[in-house]
Design a protein around this motif. Structure first.
Motif, short mmCIF file in Angstrom:
data_model
loop_
_atom_site.label_atom_id
_atom_site.label_comp_id
_atom_site.label_asym_id
_atom_site.label_seq_id
_atom_site.Cartn_x
_atom_site.Cartn_y
_atom_site.Cartn_z
N ILE A 292 0.97 -1.31 -0.14
CA ILE A 292 0.13 0.07 -0.02
C ILE A 292 0.96 1.33 -0.02
N MET A 293 1.98 1.33 0.85
CA MET A 293 2.92 2.52 0.73
C MET A 293 3.41 2.74 -0.57
N THR A 294 3.84 1.66 -1.08
CA THR A 294 4.39 2.02 -2.51
C THR A 294 3.56 2.53 -3.42
N VAL A 295 2.27 2.67 -3.35
CA VAL A 295 1.21 2.94 -4.02
C VAL A 295 0.78 4.51 -3.64
N ILE A 296 0.58 4.71 -2.28
CA ILE A 296 0.20 6.12 -2.02
C ILE A 296 1.17 7.13 -1.62
N ALA A 297 2.47 6.93 -1.31
CA ALA A 297 3.61 7.66 -1.22
C ALA A 297 4.00 8.48 -2.30
N GLY A 298 4.36 9.69 -2.31
CA GLY A 298 4.70 10.68 -3.39
C GLY A 298 4.33 11.96 -2.82
N SER A 299 5.19 12.84 -3.61
CA SER A 299 4.98 13.98 -3.62
C SER A 299 3.61 14.86 -4.31
N ASP A 300 3.13 15.85 -3.72
CA ASP A 300 1.81 16.47 -4.02
C ASP A 300 2.08 18.10 -3.84
N PRO A 301 1.94 18.76 -5.20
CA PRO A 301 2.18 20.13 -5.08
C PRO A 301 0.95 20.89 -4.09
N LEU A 302 0.12 20.38 -3.74
CA LEU A 302 -0.95 21.18 -2.94
C LEU A 302 -0.68 20.65 -1.36
N ASP A 303 0.25 19.98 -1.19
CA ASP A 303 0.77 19.63 0.25
C ASP A 303 2.30 19.84 0.43
N PRO A 304 2.65 21.13 1.02
CA PRO A 304 4.36 21.61 1.21
C PRO A 304 4.86 20.47 1.98
N ALA A 305 4.35 19.94 2.68
CA ALA A 305 5.19 18.82 3.59
C ALA A 305 5.62 17.70 2.89
N THR A 306 5.16 17.21 1.63
CA THR A 306 5.50 16.16 0.78
C THR A 306 6.77 16.74 -0.26
N ALA A 307 7.26 17.83 -0.07
CA ALA A 307 8.06 18.43 -1.13
C ALA A 307 9.27 17.48 -1.48
N GLU A 308 9.90 16.99 -0.24
CA GLU A 308 10.89 16.01 -0.39
C GLU A 308 10.60 14.44 -0.65
N ALA A 309 9.26 14.08 -0.43
CA ALA A 309 8.92 12.75 -0.57
C ALA A 309 9.48 12.05 -2.09
N ASP A 310 9.24 12.47 -3.29
CA ASP A 310 9.69 12.00 -4.34
C ASP A 310 11.34 11.65 -4.51
N ALA A 311 12.03 12.59 -3.92
CA ALA A 311 13.36 12.62 -3.85
C ALA A 311 13.60 11.12 -3.10
N HIS A 312 12.96 10.74 -1.89
CA HIS A 312 13.28 9.65 -1.23
C HIS A 312 12.55 8.43 -1.68
N LEU A 313 11.82 8.54 -2.78
CA LEU A 313 11.20 7.54 -3.23
C LEU A 313 11.53 7.17 -4.60
N TYR A 314 12.49 7.98 -5.40
CA TYR A 314 13.17 7.84 -6.42
C TYR A 314 14.48 8.24 -6.63
N PRO A 315 15.42 7.51 -5.67
CA PRO A 315 16.82 7.88 -5.32
C PRO A 315 17.89 7.66 -6.57
N ASP A 316 17.34 6.49 -7.21
CA ASP A 316 18.23 6.47 -8.41
C ASP A 316 17.56 6.43 -9.62
N GLY A 317 16.28 7.24 -9.93
CA GLY A 317 15.53 7.33 -10.84
C GLY A 317 14.51 6.48 -11.02
N SER A 318 14.38 5.42 -10.39
CA SER A 318 13.39 4.21 -10.25
C SER A 318 12.82 4.13 -8.89
N GLN A 319 11.35 4.07 -9.03
CA GLN A 319 10.78 3.92 -7.75
C GLN A 319 10.98 3.02 -6.80
N LEU A 320 10.99 3.40 -5.61
CA LEU A 320 11.41 2.59 -4.44
C LEU A 320 10.19 1.65 -4.11
N GLN A 321 10.39 0.32 -4.18
CA GLN A 321 9.24 -0.40 -3.79
C GLN A 321 9.33 -0.98 -2.52
#
Length: 497
Positions: free
Chosen positions: A230-259
């Motif tokens: 579930i976390m793999t699906v729902i995690a990620g940055s959202d421009p409407l939520d400033p708290a998530t600004a760093e999320a994608d940087a942690h989910l795509y550390p090498d360009g591919s999505q963290l599973q």
């Protein structure tokens, strides 16, 4: 493609007795039409966990060439998370007609992954923030959710219905929300897995708020692996939520999505130094402490090095006071902003002050407890108030850098563990069987990940093991919890009454 005849045959098949513990793989491999799931909810939901069935729920009859990760998996949502096809009430009659026709971004992600949004679950009204005397699992809209292991005991809250529904097998997964303990406590006392991720890993947009500093959504499931999926699906940055600004940087550390599910390691306890929050233990029941000590021995036997953390953070005794000041101030600001975003024709309470007036005029809202916390929040003066600024800065420092971070560094441990809470207490305010112990505050205030996994039973009631670590260390927390779960297999589903 599933033909009409095949659908009828499948309906007959799935009406056979179903296992109480349903996992995501089982559900995605079995065609289970929503109408069959609705029958199961009606027949089996004796604990009043589900507020509303989604009449728009439909089974995808075409198997995709590239199967979506949650293809045809039914998922329930706590009724403070917006969907385009159902009202979102937070359990309050003031929001009974709140249907602005929009999906929260996390719901969009679930749908895009193939999930069926099955319905909404009951909760402690307004996520337990209206009154310090609120009753876990009670809302004016949904009534009282019960604990499936003992209906006389609390389901905890505020994600009460989400945890109880998963516990009795109404869906393999539900989404709850937490500000402080609202995922982990109900998951623990209902004998399921609950995960509160790092604040900012999952969008909070279009979720009825309490606090932008501490709110997050997260999964409640029967297994850690399903929580990770579930976390793999729902995690990620959202421009409407400033708290998530760093999320994608942690989910795509090498360009591919963290599973998250692929990072689970059943051997992750071997050689791991794990800190035990010994200073918390006196507040738990004797039975829960005994179960916890046996759990620590399981970790030792698996090769973990158990390290006692005997002293709390320096400002431990001030954390509760600071946290409440933060929650009261942010509740007024954040709830007013949310209410302003709703449709005035559907929601006539446009501010917190309006909600207070509504409750005063509506006897069904205050027949069991009042709204003194709402009144206190209304008296706050905003995010520039020096009292609030100090409380947020001090609490964040004490729980995070000077709390979890320092304890982990000083003891050279990779995670911290404690019992989540003791057995579910009774709902009778006139007896002395009350809540005993809680591990949620530090991770809640710091915004760090916190996982609870079933570890055993306290007088026949389930109790969970909490695993916590630093910010963005969600994958590690899940993996350590998974290793413990594989060793113990401690979950036992409740007997349906």
């Amino acid at each position: 493609m599933l033909t009409a005849g095949a659908a009828q045959a499948q309906t007959q098949t799935v009406q056979e007795p179903l296992p109480d513990s349903l996992n995501i793989r089982w559900m995605s491999e079995n065609w289970t039409p929503p109408e069959v799931l609705r029958v199961r909810i009606v027949e089996r939901d004796g604990v009043r966990s589900v507020i509303r069935f989604n009449e728009a729920a439909r089974l995808s009859e075409v198997y995709p060439t590239d199967p979506s990760p949650l293809w045809n998996v039914p998922i329930l949502l706590k009724d403070n998370i917006e969907t385009a096809d159902m009202p979102t009430t937070a359990g309050s009659l003031a929001l009974a007609d709140n249907a602005p026709g929009r999906d929260a971004p996390l719901v969009t992600r679930l749908r895009e992954a193939g999930a069926i949004i099955l319905g909404k679950t009951n909760l402690s009204e307004w996520a337990n923030i209206r009154s310090s005397n609120s009753i876990s699992g009670w809302s004016a809209v949904g009534g009282q959710t019960r604990n499936p292991y003992d209906p006389e005991r609390t389901p905890c809250g505020s994600s009460s219905g989400s945890a109880a529904a998963v516990a009795i097998g109404l869906a393999p997964a539900a989404i709850g929300t937490e500000t402080d303990g609202s995922i982990t406590c109900p998951a623990s006392v209902n004998g399921v897995v609950g995960f509160k991720p790092t604040v900012g890993l999952v969008s909070r947009t279009h979720i009825v708020p309490i606090s932008h500093s501490q709110d997050t959504a997260g999964p409640i499931t029967t297994t850690v692996e399903d929580a990770a999926r579930i976390m793999t699906v729902i995690a990620g940055s959202d421009p409407l939520d400033p708290a998530t600004a760093e999320a994608d940087a942690h989910l795509y550390p090498d360009g591919s999505q963290l599973q998250f599910e692929t990072l689970l390691d059943a051997d992750s306890l071997r050689g791991a130094r794990v800190g035990v929050l010994r200073f918390l233990l006196p507040s738990y029941s004797e039975e829960t402490r005994e179960v916890f000590e046996r759990s620590l021995q399981v970790m030792r036997d698996a090769g973990a090095v158990i390290v006692d953390v005997s002293e709390p953070p320096a400002d431990w005794r001030n954390l509760g006071t600071w946290e409440l000041q933060v929650l009261m101030t942010e509740l007024k600001v954040d709830l007013n902003a949310y209410l302003a975003s709703t449709d005035p024709a559907q929601v006539r309470t446009r501010t917190l002050a309006d909600v207070i007036a509504f409750n005063d005029a509506e006897p069904r809202e205050t027949e069991l407890f009042g709204q003194e916390l709402f009144v206190r929040a209304e008296a706050t003066t905003g995010l520039e108030d020096p009292v609030y600024v100090h409380a947020r800065s001090a609490s964040l420092r004490a729980a995070g850098p000077e709390g979890i971070d320092r304890m982990m560094a000083d003891h050279a441990v990779v995670a911290l563990v404690a019992p989540t809470t003791s057995r579910g207490w009774t709902s009778d305010r006139n007896d002395d069987d009350d809540m005993q112990g809680s591990a949620s505050r530090l991770a809640a205030i710091a915004g760090y990940p916190h996982l609870t996994v079933p570890m055993g039973f306290d007088r026949g009631m389930p109790v969970g093991l909490s695993v916590m670590a630093g910010k963005w260390e969600d994958a590690k927390v899940l993996s350590l919890g998974y290793a413990f779960e594989q060793l113990t297999q401690a979950r036992r589903a409740p007997e349906l009454r």
